[in-house]
Design an enzyme around this catalytic site. Structure first.
Site, mmCIF file in Angstrom:
data_model
loop_
_atom_site.group_PDB
_atom_site.id
_atom_site.type_symbol
_atom_site.label_atom_id
_atom_site.label_comp_id
_atom_site.label_asym_id
_atom_site.label_seq_id
_atom_site.Cartn_x
_atom_site.Cartn_y
_atom_site.Cartn_z
ATOM 1 N N ARG A 287 0.826 -1.126 -0.090
ATOM 2 C CA ARG A 287 -0.043 0.004 -0.181
ATOM 3 C C ARG A 287 0.596 1.435 0.089
ATOM 4 O O ARG A 287 1.473 1.576 0.956
ATOM 5 C CB ARG A 287 -0.998 0.025 1.172
ATOM 6 C CG ARG A 287 -1.753 1.136 1.066
ATOM 7 C CD ARG A 287 -2.931 1.167 2.335
ATOM 8 N NE ARG A 287 -2.380 1.149 3.715
ATOM 9 C CZ ARG A 287 -2.962 1.021 4.703
ATOM 10 N NH1 ARG A 287 -4.213 0.416 4.710
ATOM 11 N NH2 ARG A 287 -2.383 1.417 5.926
ATOM 12 N N LYS B 192 -4.308 4.931 8.963
ATOM 13 C CA LYS B 192 -5.493 4.983 8.021
ATOM 14 C C LYS B 192 -6.520 5.761 8.643
ATOM 15 O O LYS B 192 -7.017 5.600 9.418
ATOM 16 C CB LYS B 192 -5.686 3.519 7.334
ATOM 17 C CG LYS B 192 -6.711 3.763 6.286
ATOM 18 C CD LYS B 192 -7.138 2.381 5.828
ATOM 19 C CE LYS B 192 -8.056 2.489 4.560
ATOM 20 N NZ LYS B 192 -7.860 3.391 3.526
ATOM 21 N N SER C 291 -13.176 -3.079 0.739
ATOM 22 C CA SER C 291 -13.409 -2.695 2.133
ATOM 23 C C SER C 291 -14.686 -2.251 2.428
ATOM 24 O O SER C 291 -15.326 -1.580 1.836
ATOM 25 C CB SER C 291 -12.420 -1.359 2.477
ATOM 26 O OG SER C 291 -10.969 -1.766 2.530
#
Length: 212
Positions: A43, A142, A113
């Site tokens: 990521r 996040k 998600s």
């Protein structure tokens, strides 16, 4: 735990160079695999596609060495060019349907998600291989999410879907077992491994909590 044969993974590392806090992210990834991580997602939110692809190629050499699936976060171009095993997306990214329309051979793993319960009713769910429950607990890594699910949220989602559930968000050795007991099939971590002085030991201890 109901181990889905299409998604038989239990410890999922989400990695970026920044989250490794000065350590070589490739070294962290390899040690984590040796400790028990069985799927890795790269990521990198703030890189150009060329730089993202270069890092993905480096990481894929390691995941291929250990036959560990490599998942790319958000970037379909990078995922396809590097020959990744899959891609993980959220509400604001390309949809699972969009991915399936352009990437079908070999069939990729597609993670999606879940940020609210209404999403469980939409057409993207059947097209996903696993659902990311994000975040279980609020986290510094996040900050663009909506719902802090908590253990009760995992229980509720588990009652509404048979899809494999990958829980992420401030999961560590002290709460890992409770997250599994609430209904998660797999634990995804960032800081618990990337931020550890001993990524192999951290992964080993987390895996043991899952396997208890």
């Amino acid at each position: 735990m109901n181990l889905d044969t299409s998604f038989p993974y239990q410890l999922y590392l989400v990695i970026s160079e920044q989250d490794c806090r000065g350590k070589n992210f490739l070294h962290v990834a390899e040690r984590a695999i040796l400790g028990g991580v069985d799927v890795i997602q790269l990521r990198e939110k703030n890189l150009t596609s060329d730089l993202y692809l270069a890092k993905a190629k480096q990481l894929k050499e390691i995941t291929d060495k250990y036959t560990i699936p490599l998942i790319i976060n958000d970037n379909l171009e990078v995922a396809q060019k590097v020959g990744a095993d899959g891609i993980h997306v959220g509400n604001r990214d390309i949809s699972p349907r969009g991915i399936r329309e352009v990437w079908y051979s070999p069939r990729p793993l597609v993670g999606y998600s879940i940020e609210n319960l209404e999403q469980l009713k939409n057409e993207q769910i059947p097209l996903s291989d696993y659902l990311g429950i994000s975040p279980v607990f609020n986290t510094e890594t996040k900050k663009d999410t909506i719902t802090e699910w908590g253990l009760r949220g995992i229980v509720e989602i588990r009652q509404r879907t048979d899809k494999p559930l990958v829980a992420i968000g401030n999961i560590h050795i002290q709460n890992a077992r409770r997250v599994i007991q609430a209904g998660a099939d797999c634990l995804a971590v960032v800081s618990a491994i990337c931020g550890s002085e001993d990524p192999e030991k951290a992964a080993y201890e987390l895996k043991n909590e899952i396997l208890k």
